[in-house]
Design a protein around this motif. Structure first.
Motif, PDB file in Angstrom:
ATOM      1  N   GLN A 166       0.830  -1.198   0.000  1.00  0.00           N
ATOM      2  CA  GLN A 166       0.000   0.000   0.000  1.00  0.00           C
ATOM      3  C   GLN A 166       0.874   1.262   0.000  1.00  0.00           C
ATOM      4  O   GLN A 166       0.619   2.206  -0.737  1.00  0.00           O
ATOM      5  CB  GLN A 166      -0.885  -0.022   1.233  1.00  0.00           C
ATOM      6  CG  GLN A 166      -2.132   0.779   1.084  1.00  0.00           C
ATOM      7  CD  GLN A 166      -3.126   0.450   2.184  1.00  0.00           C
ATOM      8  OE1 GLN A 166      -2.883  -0.403   3.020  1.00  0.00           O
ATOM      9  NE2 GLN A 166      -4.241   1.138   2.184  1.00  0.00           N
ATOM     10  N   LYS A 167       1.911   1.228   0.825  1.00  0.00           N
ATOM     11  CA  LYS A 167       2.797   2.384   0.935  1.00  0.00           C
ATOM     12  C   LYS A 167       3.489   2.655  -0.408  1.00  0.00           C
ATOM     13  O   LYS A 167       3.568   3.796  -0.855  1.00  0.00           O
ATOM     14  CB  LYS A 167       3.838   2.082   2.015  1.00  0.00           C
ATOM     15  CG  LYS A 167       4.548   3.291   2.533  1.00  0.00           C
ATOM     16  CD  LYS A 167       3.865   3.797   3.775  1.00  0.00           C
ATOM     17  CE  LYS A 167       4.457   5.133   4.189  1.00  0.00           C
ATOM     18  NZ  LYS A 167       3.660   5.774   5.217  1.00  0.00           N
ATOM     19  N   LEU A 168       3.983   1.595  -1.021  1.00  0.00           N
ATOM     20  CA  LEU A 168       4.707   1.771  -2.281  1.00  0.00           C
ATOM     21  C   LEU A 168       3.768   2.230  -3.396  1.00  0.00           C
ATOM     22  O   LEU A 168       4.140   3.056  -4.231  1.00  0.00           O
ATOM     23  CB  LEU A 168       5.392   0.458  -2.675  1.00  0.00           C
ATOM     24  CG  LEU A 168       6.515   0.012  -1.738  1.00  0.00           C
ATOM     25  CD1 LEU A 168       7.036  -1.357  -2.134  1.00  0.00           C
ATOM     26  CD2 LEU A 168       7.653   1.030  -1.728  1.00  0.00           C
ATOM     27  N   VAL A 169       2.538   1.698  -3.400  1.00  0.00           N
ATOM     28  CA  VAL A 169       1.578   2.106  -4.421  1.00  0.00           C
ATOM     29  C   VAL A 169       1.248   3.587  -4.260  1.00  0.00           C
ATOM     30  O   VAL A 169       1.220   4.345  -5.232  1.00  0.00           O
ATOM     31  CB  VAL A 169       0.295   1.239  -4.346  1.00  0.00           C
ATOM     32  CG1 VAL A 169      -0.800   1.833  -5.201  1.00  0.00           C
ATOM     33  CG2 VAL A 169       0.589  -0.184  -4.784  1.00  0.00           C
ATOM     34  N   GLN A 170       1.028   3.996  -3.007  1.00  0.00           N
ATOM     35  CA  GLN A 170       0.737   5.410  -2.754  1.00  0.00           C
ATOM     36  C   GLN A 170       1.855   6.297  -3.266  1.00  0.00           C
ATOM     37  O   GLN A 170       1.628   7.313  -3.914  1.00  0.00           O
ATOM     38  CB  GLN A 170       0.584   5.660  -1.253  1.00  0.00           C
ATOM     39  CG  GLN A 170      -0.819   5.443  -0.746  1.00  0.00           C
ATOM     40  CD  GLN A 170      -0.869   5.400   0.762  1.00  0.00           C
ATOM     41  OE1 GLN A 170       0.105   5.746   1.442  1.00  0.00           O
ATOM     42  NE2 GLN A 170      -1.998   4.966   1.289  1.00  0.00           N
ATOM     43  N   GLN A 171       3.072   5.878  -2.941  1.00  0.00           N
ATOM     44  CA  GLN A 171       4.227   6.654  -3.340  1.00  0.00           C
ATOM     45  C   GLN A 171       4.286   6.790  -4.862  1.00  0.00           C
ATOM     46  O   GLN A 171       4.531   7.860  -5.413  1.00  0.00           O
ATOM     47  CB  GLN A 171       5.487   5.980  -2.788  1.00  0.00           C
ATOM     48  CG  GLN A 171       6.749   6.733  -3.066  1.00  0.00           C
ATOM     49  CD  GLN A 171       7.663   6.043  -4.043  1.00  0.00           C
ATOM     50  OE1 GLN A 171       8.726   6.507  -4.262  1.00  0.00           O
ATOM     51  NE2 GLN A 171       7.271   4.936  -4.623  1.00  0.00           N
ATOM     52  N   ALA A 172       3.989   5.692  -5.550  1.00  0.00           N
ATOM     53  CA  ALA A 172       4.043   5.714  -7.008  1.00  0.00           C
ATOM     54  C   ALA A 172       2.883   6.512  -7.591  1.00  0.00           C
ATOM     55  O   ALA A 172       3.030   7.221  -8.583  1.00  0.00           O
ATOM     56  CB  ALA A 172       4.024   4.285  -7.554  1.00  0.00           C
ATOM     57  N   GLN A 173       1.722   6.395  -6.961  1.00  0.00           N
ATOM     58  CA  GLN A 173       0.550   7.108  -7.466  1.00  0.00           C
ATOM     59  C   GLN A 173       0.763   8.615  -7.425  1.00  0.00           C
ATOM     60  O   GLN A 173       0.322   9.341  -8.299  1.00  0.00           O
ATOM     61  CB  GLN A 173      -0.676   6.745  -6.622  1.00  0.00           C
ATOM     62  CG  GLN A 173      -1.282   5.414  -6.990  1.00  0.00           C
ATOM     63  CD  GLN A 173      -1.931   5.441  -8.354  1.00  0.00           C
ATOM     64  OE1 GLN A 173      -2.660   6.362  -8.663  1.00  0.00           O
ATOM     65  NE2 GLN A 173      -1.661   4.443  -9.169  1.00  0.00           N
ATOM     66  N   THR A 174       1.419   9.072  -6.365  1.00  0.00           N
ATOM     67  CA  THR A 174       1.655  10.512  -6.262  1.00  0.00           C
ATOM     68  C   THR A 174       2.954  10.898  -6.951  1.00  0.00           C
ATOM     69  O   THR A 174       3.367  12.047  -6.871  1.00  0.00           O
ATOM     70  CB  THR A 174       1.728  10.932  -4.785  1.00  0.00           C
ATOM     71  OG1 THR A 174       2.700  10.115  -4.142  1.00  0.00           O
ATOM     72  CG2 THR A 174       0.396  10.750  -4.097  1.00  0.00           C
ATOM     73  N   LYS A 175       3.583   9.940  -7.605  1.00  0.00           N
ATOM     74  CA  LYS A 175       4.855  10.171  -8.299  1.00  0.00           C
ATOM     75  C   LYS A 175       5.853  10.875  -7.383  1.00  0.00           C
ATOM     76  O   LYS A 175       6.555  11.790  -7.793  1.00  0.00           O
ATOM     77  CB  LYS A 175       4.644  10.998  -9.562  1.00  0.00           C
ATOM     78  CG  LYS A 175       3.663  10.385 -10.543  1.00  0.00           C
ATOM     79  CD  LYS A 175       3.731  11.132 -11.865  1.00  0.00           C
ATOM     80  CE  LYS A 175       2.628  10.808 -12.828  1.00  0.00           C
ATOM     81  NZ  LYS A 175       2.295   9.411 -12.991  1.00  0.00           N
TER      82      LYS A 175
END
Lengths: 425, 321
Positions: free
Chosen positions: A79-88
């Motif tokens: 979840q943390k990594l996806v969030q980070q990627a989603q917000t670039k």
């Protein structure tokens, strides 16, 4: 009038909010950038990783690495990594991913392609390296790996006069003899991880692989309509039906299974290397300390094929210091660092030479078995929609284990669902 | 929102004095503007963003070189039709679970919470200790409570050895539902108890004395005097609990696990989709959950709220007189 005023206020507030949301910290990423970086990784209870990072920092004062801890548990980490990627966002430069996410993260362009020559890839085990590729290109570097091992009660097997099994038939035969001993009263034969979570997928892939089949091939096509797949699922389903696997094992994840083995409830147990030290602890927490051995997991006609566990390191595509990030990964996964790392922590390393080091073999007596296991092991399917595939597998296998679906129906349903996923991606 | 609207007094007369009221009206709007701004920020914007997101889909197509096509495309109501079409079994299952958990836990919590409040209200020795210990479950974070109950409910856990059963509480099945209901009741009954206690403390002692003089027994006193007087507080507690229970997530997630049909709630469904980076369908589930919660809250306030506020106003008027 009043209503109009309120409406205007509301509208302007919304407009203000709307504008505000567009100004995120988006970065294009820089493939050649250098400078201080962050390393998002899992908590290391042994403190070895921080030591290795300090050593790097001493040599690279301008490219210092800061460790950021990711949440424990694969879901939180993801979840943390996806969030980070989603917000670039560029807050993480080097990220730690679960090996089955490699394809998805690569396809989403969240991680960058890595040049093979920088990482001395020939020294890695073959299976984890294959799991790090997407469409023939390398996207992450194996940091930790690991295969399943069969833990067995050496004391009881000796007393019953049987050898550690290498096939399912031998496993059942050994159980019949051991469970006839008075000392084995109340014990069950075997358990792996059968709760409805990623562990069940791993155990099912392993069962099918050990029967000579392959659930999803390298092109992403499912093969559940084979006799091998049926034999694999039947091993688990029949196990539950005839009591070879105890009924409560349907609630077992790694830790529940470990507890059962440590309490002396199981003759055989499938688990990862990390439980070896815990089960061998002589502080009274384990009743089987010094009484067990490990071997390669059994299969239908010979040694089984384990699913591969492990973590990989990748460079975030949004990092502005990707050159430093690559250097750091090369340092952390080099043979010298891994030899050092292995001394401080029991995580299974990814370079074959670590497993032949005499000092380490003495420290971790299971290393030869683990090496055999990893050499036989197979990475989980390298498909973009791995999460959906795993869910579909869990759904059907779990229903079959609980007797709610027949083996044939479960396999047919899995074949249908996985074909749909393969077409969609 | 609904509550505040209803308490805004004297709308009718205000409109009658329109000419004079224009100025104060503007002033009121001005004075309320910070509130509206905050509401727009924390309620309006996320809501609109979720609504918008639920009409889009993206990240599910691969280009020739194997990369996922970036960007989102407008799909209209496709995400919603998918919920009621191909995913309908899972959706209705989650809907039924959410409703079941809400009804059973809130009902149990009202009974147990009221009983707790009556006990806490009693003037006796060690009252402070009793109050504190009753409130302990409420003070424990839900995720931690989920872990504690998972240990209790594991195959060789306390629950099975106490009950003499061999149920697999955390496997997918009806025992899992029961486990969640028990754990949630344990966790939040103190909350109902706390609010009811506050209501109890507002009841003047002489009402009970009068009832006693009239010959009412303990049970009659509770049923005819205490309960009607504590009803407003109880209704507020029930409303809070309803809204809370409808979006239940963490307890079944930690106690039993994700993707287990027996305990999957609407929130868990939305989370699961979001975790697979499908924000459109996830937003659609979230919007549907929001509508469900809104309808329940609306019906509750309409049916019982009028009475609730009426009671209170009457009581206030009575006190003033």
């Amino acid at each position: 009038m009043r209503k109009a005023a309120i409406a205007v206020l509301m509208a302007s507030a919304l407009a203000a909010v709307g504008c505000g949301s567009d100004t995120g910290s988006r970065t294009p990423g820089d493939a050649d950038g250098r400078g201080p970086i962050t390393f998002a990784t899992l908590k290391d209870g042994t403190g070895t990783v921080p030591e290795l990072v300090q050593r790097w920092n001493a040599d690279h004062p301008d490219e210092k690495v800061t460790i950021v801890e990711l949440p424990e548990g694969a879901d939180g980490q993801r979840q943390k990594l996806v969030q980070q990627a989603q917000t670039k966002s560029d807050v993480y430069d080097v990220i730690t991913i679960d090996i089955p996410w490699n394809a998805e993260f690569a396809a989403r362009r969240w991680i960058t392609e890595l040049p093979r020559e920088q990482f001395a890839v020939d020294g890695f085990f073959d299976a984890p390296l294959r799991g790090s590729e997407y469409r023939g290109k390398l996207y992450s570097i194996p940091h930790f790996t690991g295969s399943a091992m069969l833990y067995y009660r050496e004391d009881l097997l000796d007393r019953a006069g049987v050898e550690p099994p290498s096939t399912w038939t031998e496993l059942r035969a050994a159980c019949a003899k051991v469970l006839a001993l008075p000392a084995a009263e109340g014990m069950s034969c075997y358990a792996g991880q059968h709760d409805k979570y990623e562990g069940l997928t791993v155990n099912f892939l392993e069962a099918v692989g050990s029967a000579g089949g392959e659930v999803i091939d390298e092109q992403g096509n499912p093969h559940l309509d084979t006799p091998e797949a049926k034999a694999g699922l039947e091993f688990l389903v029949d196990g539950f039906r005839d009591g070879m696997i105890p009924a409560e094992a349907i609630t077992y994840k790694e830790e529940e299974g470990r507890r059962a083995f440590q309490q002396g409830d199981l003759v055989f147990h499938r688990n990862w290397a990390y439980i070896y030290a815990l089960a061998n602890a002589d502080d009274g927490s384990s009743e089987v300390a010094g009484k067990f051995g490990v071997t390669v997991i059994p299969g239908a006609d010979g040694p089984g094929v384990s699913s591969l566990g492990g973590n990989n390191l990748a460079v975030s595509a949004f990092s502005t210091k990707q050159a430093t990030a690559r250097d750091f990964i090369a340092y952390l996964t080099s043979l010298d660092t891994q030899l050092e790392h292995a001394k401080g922590s029991a995580y299974p390393m990814t370079r074959t030479e670590v497993y032949t080091d005499p000092g380490l073999r003495e420290q971790y007596p299971y290393l030869p078995v683990l090496k055999d296991g990893i050499e036989q092991a197979r990475p989980r399917p390298s498909i973009v929609r791995y999460g959906d595939a795993s869910t579909a597998i869990q759904e059907s296998v779990y229903a079959a284990l609980k007797g709610e679906r027949t083996v044939d129906a479960a396999l047919a349903e899995m074949q249908r669902a996985l074909s749909e996923i393969a077409e969609g991606s | 929102m609904l509550l505040t609207e209803r308490t805004t007094p004297t709308r009718g007369p205000d409109r009658a004095r329109r000419g004079r009221a224009d100025r104060p009206g503007r002033k009121a709007a001005l004075l309320l503007s910070p509130t509206f701004l905050v509401l727009a920020l924390v309620v309006g914007y996320p809501l609109l963003a979720a609504l918008r997101e639920s009409l889009f889909r993206g990240g599910d197509e691969l280009d020739e070189s194997g990369f996922i096509v970036t960007g989102e495309r407008f799909v209209g109501l496709d995400n919603y039709t998918a919920v009621f079409g191909e995913a309908s079994a899972r959706f209705w299952n989650a809907f039924a679970n959410t409703t079941l958990f809400t009804v059973t836990t809130v009902a149990a919590e009202v009974v147990i919470g009221t009983a707790m409040a009556v006990v806490m209200h009693r003037a006796m020795r060690g009252r402070g200790l009793v109050r504190a210990s009753i409130l302990v479950p409420w003070a424990i974070p839900t995720a931690v409570a989920g872990l504690l109950w998972r240990w209790i409910f594991q195959a060789d856990g306390v629950a099975n050895s106490l009950l003499g059963t061999e149920l697999l509480w955390t496997a997918d099945g009806w025992p899992a539902k029961l486990a969640v209901i028990i754990a949630d009741t344990w966790k939040t009954a103190p909350f109902v108890g706390l609010l009811v206690l506050a209501g109890l403390q507002l009841i003047p002692q002489d009402v009970h004395e009068a009832a006693r003089l009239d010959g009412a027994g303990a049970w009659q006193q509770f049923w005819r005097v205490t309960l009607p007087l504590v009803k407003p507080a109880l209704l507020v507690a029930v409303l809070f609990r309803l809204l809370d229970a409808l979006r239940m997530f963490d307890l079944p997630f930690v106690l039993v696990g994700a993707q287990k049909g027996a305990v999957e709630t609407l929130s868990m469904l939305a989370w699961d989709e979001a975790n697979q980076v499908r924000y459109g369908p996830a937003a659609a589930y979230a919007v549907l959950l929001f509508l469900y919660v809104a309808v329940v809250a609306f019906v509750f306030v309409r049916l019982l709220g009028a009475d609730l506020l009426g009671d209170r106003r009457a009581r206030r008027a009575g006190a003033r007189a």
